[in-house]
Design a protein around this motif. Structure first.
Motif, PDB file in Angstrom:
ATOM      1  N   LEU A   1       0.821  -1.210   0.000  1.00  0.00           N
ATOM      2  CA  LEU A   1       0.000   0.000   0.000  1.00  0.00           C
ATOM      3  C   LEU A   1       0.853   1.257   0.000  1.00  0.00           C
ATOM      4  O   LEU A   1       1.751   1.411   0.825  1.00  0.00           O
ATOM      5  N   ILE A   2       0.548   2.163  -0.940  1.00  0.00           N
ATOM      6  CA  ILE A   2       1.084   3.525  -0.920  1.00  0.00           C
ATOM      7  C   ILE A   2       0.033   4.423  -0.288  1.00  0.00           C
ATOM      8  O   ILE A   2      -1.149   4.334  -0.612  1.00  0.00           O
ATOM      9  N   LEU A   3       0.465   5.300   0.632  1.00  0.00           N
ATOM     10  CA  LEU A   3      -0.413   6.315   1.198  1.00  0.00           C
ATOM     11  C   LEU A   3       0.220   7.674   0.944  1.00  0.00           C
ATOM     12  O   LEU A   3       1.377   7.897   1.300  1.00  0.00           O
ATOM     13  N   GLY A   4      -0.526   8.581   0.314  1.00  0.00           N
ATOM     14  CA  GLY A   4       0.049   9.875   0.001  1.00  0.00           C
ATOM     15  C   GLY A   4      -0.869  11.024   0.348  1.00  0.00           C
ATOM     16  O   GLY A   4      -2.076  10.847   0.524  1.00  0.00           O
ATOM     17  N   ASN A   5      -0.275  12.196   0.464  1.00  0.00           N
ATOM     18  CA  ASN A   5      -1.076  13.411   0.604  1.00  0.00           C
ATOM     19  C   ASN A   5      -0.259  14.590   0.071  1.00  0.00           C
ATOM     20  O   ASN A   5       0.915  14.439  -0.257  1.00  0.00           O
ATOM     21  N   THR A   6      -0.909  15.736  -0.024  1.00  0.00           N
ATOM     22  CA  THR A   6      -0.226  16.943  -0.506  1.00  0.00           C
ATOM     23  C   THR A   6       0.072  17.858   0.675  1.00  0.00           C
ATOM     24  O   THR A   6      -0.592  17.808   1.716  1.00  0.00           O
ATOM     25  N   ARG A   7       1.063  18.712   0.504  1.00  0.00           N
ATOM     26  CA  ARG A   7       1.581  19.502   1.616  1.00  0.00           C
ATOM     27  C   ARG A   7       0.521  20.459   2.187  1.00  0.00           C
ATOM     28  O   ARG A   7       0.438  20.650   3.400  1.00  0.00           O
ATOM     29  N   GLU A   8      -0.271  21.063   1.325  1.00  0.00           N
ATOM     30  CA  GLU A   8      -1.287  22.009   1.798  1.00  0.00           C
ATOM     31  C   GLU A   8      -2.624  21.674   1.127  1.00  0.00           C
ATOM     32  O   GLU A   8      -3.116  22.405   0.267  1.00  0.00           O
ATOM     33  N   GLU A   9      -3.182  20.549   1.543  1.00  0.00           N
ATOM     34  CA  GLU A   9      -4.421  20.034   0.951  1.00  0.00           C
ATOM     35  C   GLU A   9      -5.518  21.100   0.864  1.00  0.00           C
ATOM     36  O   GLU A   9      -6.219  21.218  -0.132  1.00  0.00           O
TER      37      GLU A   9
ATOM     38  N   ALA B   1       8.182  33.291  10.808  1.00  0.00           N
ATOM     39  CA  ALA B   1       8.141  33.958   9.508  1.00  0.00           C
ATOM     40  C   ALA B   1       6.836  33.694   8.753  1.00  0.00           C
ATOM     41  O   ALA B   1       6.579  34.314   7.719  1.00  0.00           O
ATOM     42  N   MET B   2       5.992  32.788   9.253  1.00  0.00           N
ATOM     43  CA  MET B   2       4.750  32.457   8.551  1.00  0.00           C
ATOM     44  C   MET B   2       3.757  33.611   8.600  1.00  0.00           C
ATOM     45  O   MET B   2       3.640  34.310   9.617  1.00  0.00           O
ATOM     46  N   THR B   3       3.019  33.775   7.524  1.00  0.00           N
ATOM     47  CA  THR B   3       1.940  34.757   7.457  1.00  0.00           C
ATOM     48  C   THR B   3       0.648  34.109   7.951  1.00  0.00           C
ATOM     49  O   THR B   3       0.562  32.877   8.089  1.00  0.00           O
ATOM     50  N   PRO B   4      -0.396  34.898   8.220  1.00  0.00           N
ATOM     51  CA  PRO B   4      -1.691  34.296   8.563  1.00  0.00           C
ATOM     52  C   PRO B   4      -2.169  33.310   7.502  1.00  0.00           C
ATOM     53  O   PRO B   4      -2.734  32.255   7.842  1.00  0.00           O
ATOM     54  N   GLU B   5      -1.956  33.614   6.225  1.00  0.00           N
ATOM     55  CA  GLU B   5      -2.382  32.685   5.169  1.00  0.00           C
ATOM     56  C   GLU B   5      -1.606  31.380   5.239  1.00  0.00           C
ATOM     57  O   GLU B   5      -2.176  30.294   5.081  1.00  0.00           O
ATOM     58  N   ASP B   6      -0.305  31.472   5.480  1.00  0.00           N
ATOM     59  CA  ASP B   6       0.510  30.260   5.611  1.00  0.00           C
ATOM     60  C   ASP B   6      -0.057  29.353   6.702  1.00  0.00           C
ATOM     61  O   ASP B   6      -0.223  28.145   6.511  1.00  0.00           O
ATOM     62  N   ILE B   7      -0.334  29.942   7.862  1.00  0.00           N
ATOM     63  CA  ILE B   7      -0.812  29.143   8.995  1.00  0.00           C
ATOM     64  C   ILE B   7      -2.213  28.617   8.728  1.00  0.00           C
ATOM     65  O   ILE B   7      -2.540  27.471   9.096  1.00  0.00           O
ATOM     66  N   LEU B   8      -3.049  29.404   8.069  1.00  0.00           N
ATOM     67  CA  LEU B   8      -4.398  28.935   7.747  1.00  0.00           C
ATOM     68  C   LEU B   8      -4.343  27.607   7.007  1.00  0.00           C
ATOM     69  O   LEU B   8      -5.015  26.633   7.390  1.00  0.00           O
ATOM     70  N   TYR B   9      -3.545  27.534   5.957  1.00  0.00           N
ATOM     71  CA  TYR B   9      -3.517  26.326   5.138  1.00  0.00           C
ATOM     72  C   TYR B   9      -2.709  25.205   5.781  1.00  0.00           C
ATOM     73  O   TYR B   9      -3.088  24.028   5.684  1.00  0.00           O
ATOM     74  N   ARG B  10      -1.618  25.552   6.462  1.00  0.00           N
ATOM     75  CA  ARG B  10      -0.817  24.510   7.104  1.00  0.00           C
ATOM     76  C   ARG B  10      -1.582  23.876   8.267  1.00  0.00           C
ATOM     77  O   ARG B  10      -1.609  22.643   8.406  1.00  0.00           O
ATOM     78  N   ALA B  11      -2.195  24.692   9.114  1.00  0.00           N
ATOM     79  CA  ALA B  11      -2.875  24.149  10.291  1.00  0.00           C
ATOM     80  C   ALA B  11      -4.131  23.380   9.912  1.00  0.00           C
ATOM     81  O   ALA B  11      -4.429  22.331  10.503  1.00  0.00           O
ATOM     82  N   THR B  12      -4.891  23.872   8.949  1.00  0.00           N
ATOM     83  CA  THR B  12      -6.111  23.152   8.576  1.00  0.00           C
ATOM     84  C   THR B  12      -5.775  21.849   7.846  1.00  0.00           C
ATOM     85  O   THR B  12      -6.492  20.853   8.000  1.00  0.00           O
ATOM     86  N   THR B  13      -4.690  21.831   7.092  1.00  0.00           N
ATOM     87  CA  THR B  13      -4.265  20.565   6.487  1.00  0.00           C
ATOM     88  C   THR B  13      -3.860  19.574   7.562  1.00  0.00           C
ATOM     89  O   THR B  13      -4.282  18.407   7.556  1.00  0.00           O
ATOM     90  N   ALA B  14      -3.045  20.023   8.515  1.00  0.00           N
ATOM     91  CA  ALA B  14      -2.542  19.121   9.555  1.00  0.00           C
ATOM     92  C   ALA B  14      -3.642  18.676  10.510  1.00  0.00           C
ATOM     93  O   ALA B  14      -3.550  17.598  11.111  1.00  0.00           O
ATOM     94  N   GLY B  15      -4.687  19.490  10.670  1.00  0.00           N
ATOM     95  CA  GLY B  15      -5.758  19.144  11.606  1.00  0.00           C
ATOM     96  C   GLY B  15      -7.028  18.660  10.954  1.00  0.00           C
ATOM     97  O   GLY B  15      -7.996  18.352  11.642  1.00  0.00           O
ATOM     98  N   ARG B  16      -7.038  18.569   9.614  1.00  0.00           N
ATOM     99  CA  ARG B  16      -8.232  18.113   8.918  1.00  0.00           C
ATOM    100  C   ARG B  16      -7.929  16.983   7.937  1.00  0.00           C
ATOM    101  O   ARG B  16      -8.512  15.897   8.019  1.00  0.00           O
ATOM    102  N   SER B  17      -7.021  17.232   7.000  1.00  0.00           N
ATOM    103  CA  SER B  17      -6.825  16.325   5.881  1.00  0.00           C
ATOM    104  C   SER B  17      -5.728  15.292   6.107  1.00  0.00           C
ATOM    105  O   SER B  17      -5.699  14.272   5.421  1.00  0.00           O
ATOM    106  N   TRP B  18      -4.838  15.552   7.028  1.00  0.00           N
ATOM    107  CA  TRP B  18      -3.667  14.702   7.200  1.00  0.00           C
ATOM    108  C   TRP B  18      -3.798  13.647   8.301  1.00  0.00           C
ATOM    109  O   TRP B  18      -3.234  12.553   8.164  1.00  0.00           O
ATOM    110  N   PRO B  19      -4.513  13.884   9.404  1.00  0.00           N
ATOM    111  CA  PRO B  19      -4.490  12.925  10.518  1.00  0.00           C
ATOM    112  C   PRO B  19      -4.908  11.513  10.137  1.00  0.00           C
ATOM    113  O   PRO B  19      -4.346  10.536  10.653  1.00  0.00           O
TER     114      PRO B  19
END
Length: 513
Positions: A320-328, A371-389
């Motif tokens: 099995l391969i399992l993949g995802n994108t960095r900022e889903e 150095a992250m902007t609000p937009e950076d954190i929006l997409y990184r945090a929602t990916t890590a807490g929604r699409s990635w777990p």
């Protein structure tokens, strides 16, 4: 973060990948290809050197069997034209040619002849379990079949209420209704097992791959007893199914749907399809929003959750391969010009799938990545807490069970999307080689082409040999080796350790459960 450099770099990787992908063998092109198989006889077309068969029926018209499993059609003695796609399942989406009679599959093969024994790659589409279709140029199989020397099959099946409305506790005449869509997929896989050899395929080497909802469908199939022996390898792309919908919650959803429909289960089985599609706007009694449809723990088709409390024993032997994108979530959350530090937590909160304090999440990200902007954190945090777990849970469950698994992360930044970065669905054209198809965000430059050849070769290698290549390490604990696909691809141990550990302190509940 410990990096494991590998010798191939950008263009070298592309060249090596091409070596892994065998050139297709030539075949006579003097006439349209005709295949005679146990299930019937079809005439296809030849396009770009590939034999293509569209719209092959694998199940009888389900209109008269709504909310019920169906059987394969009787073999036809006539030569049927397989030149046009079949309809897509009715849904609340802007997709042409929708019809309840939608059980059709499509085949691309370098050479439609028995004895070629090529690996078979079967694709299930995304759209959760509610929308989507394989009638989409992004998932046409010409390039993958030709360059990979494989047989490509794509499958449409029943979705939403037609495929997953759980009525068993409301009307005993529909005991399998909660997993009819999954049973359609099983029917298609049986068709492939019995017929694909005549299209040049090897029924003993069938690999499933799917993106988003397609990956979730595959994760569910890994836990279904009736799927045993029907496929031999799999790849899930940004799609997981840790747990299925429980029967009590699924019943509440069915009741909400029927209330909107103003019908009993028996009445719903005969109403015009447009009425059922409209009723999908019913509010979900558990999640809110539109009513959720998905596989159900009905103790018939599905007798245990796919990845809870561990990786289902039935599927542990499947590579099995399992993949995802960095900022889903860049594919879900539109750019927000008015985003700033004072409203960032408010914007993040409804997107998380873990019950974490959003203000705390923002503070943690700001401290870790100043150095992250609000937009950076929006997409990184929602990916890590929604699409990635879900993927993290599945990969670690496989590792704990000693099962063969390989994990990837797509970092390749789209040159087309505003803001760039790697978002949900970006890996589809890279794996299919459809870089110039409508909807592709890959671009068509040298970097995209080299990366596409690299990813295509890995998927073809899994189908052919049961592994994606020697330079892609197994995902094991505690190293968590991950192939990071980018303009320069490399294996990295635990590339998002900080984010993984941040969200690991909160339980993840699969949407729908």
């Amino acid at each position: 973060m410990h990096h494991l450099p590998i010798a191939r770099r950008d263009l070298i990787a592309g060249a090596a990948a091409l070596a892994l992908v065998r050139p297709a063998r030539a075949a006579p092109r003097t006439a349209d290809p005709v295949v005679t198989a146990p299930a019937g006889r079809w005439r296809g077309t030849t396009e770009a050197g590939v034999h293509v068969f569209r719209g092959i029926r694998y199940g009888v018209d389900p209109t008269r069997f709504r909310f019920q499993p169906v059987t394969a059609p009787a073999p036809s003695r006539d030569t049927l034209a397989a030149t046009d796609f079949g309809p897509s399942c009715p849904q609340r989406a802007n997709i042409d040619d929708q019809n309840e009679d939608c059980l059709f599959l499509n085949v691309w093969t370098p050479d439609a002849r028995r004895g070629a024994n090529r690996p078979v790659m079967v694709y299930f589409h995304g759209g959760a379990y509610t929308t989507g279709t394989v009638v989409d140029p992004l998932v046409y199989g010409h390039k993958l079949a030709a360059d990979g020397d494989v047989v490509v099959v794509t499958v449409n099946h029943r979705l939403n209420a037609l495929g997953y409305l759980y009525l068993a506790r409301l009307d005993p005449r529909f005991p399998d209704s909660g997993n009819v869509g999954q049973r359609d997929q099983l029917l298609a896989l049986r068709w492939i097992r019995d017929n694909i050899a005549t299209f040049g395929g090897d029924p003993s080497r069938v690999m499933l791959f799917g993106q988003s909802g397609g990956g979730a469908k595959i994760a569910t199939l890994l836990a279904m007893p009736d799927a045993t022996g029907l496929f031999h390898a799999a790849a899930t792309m940004s799609g997981q199914q840790v747990t299925a919908s429980g029967p009590l919650n699924a019943t509440r959803r069915a009741q909400a749907f029927l209330a909107r429909l103003k019908a009993t289960p028996a009445e719903a089985a005969t109403l015009p399809i447009a009425r059922l599609v409209d009723a999908l706007a019913a509010e979900d009694p558990i999640l809110g929003g539109g009513v959720y449809m998905g596989p159900v723990l009905d103790m018939r088709s599905l007798q245990r959750h796919p990845f809870w409390p561990d990786a289902h024993p039935l599927g542990r032997h499947i590579p099995l391969i399992l993949g995802n994108t960095r900022e889903e979530t860049r594919a879900f959350i539109a750019p927000q010009p008015d985003l700033h530090w004072t409203n960032l937590a408010e914007r993040i909160a409804p997107q998380l799938r873990v019950d974490a304090p959003p203000e705390w999440v923002v503070a943690q990200y700001r401290a870790q990545f100043p150095a992250m902007t609000p937009e950076d954190i929006l997409y990184r945090a929602t990916t890590a807490g929604r699409s990635w777990p879900g993927q993290v849970i599945e990969a670690e469950a496989r590792a704990a069970a000693g099962s063969p698994a390989w994990v990837y992360q797509l970092d390749y930044a789209s040159p087309v999307r505003p803001g760039g970065r790697a978002a949900h669905t970006d890996d589809i054209p890279l794996v299919f080689g459809t870089l110039d198809a409508p909807g592709s965000m890959s671009g068509t430059g040298p970097a995209a082409r080299a990366l596409s050849q690299r990813m295509m070769a890995a998927f073809v290698s899994l189908a052919t040999h049961g592994n994606p290549g020697r330079d892609w390490r197994h995902h094991t604990l505690p190293t968590r080796a991950t192939m990071v696909f980018d303009t320069t691809s490399q294996a990295v141990n635990d590339p998002r350790r900080w984010e993984r550990e941040l969200f690991a302190r909160f339980p993840y509940i699969q949407p729908g459960t």
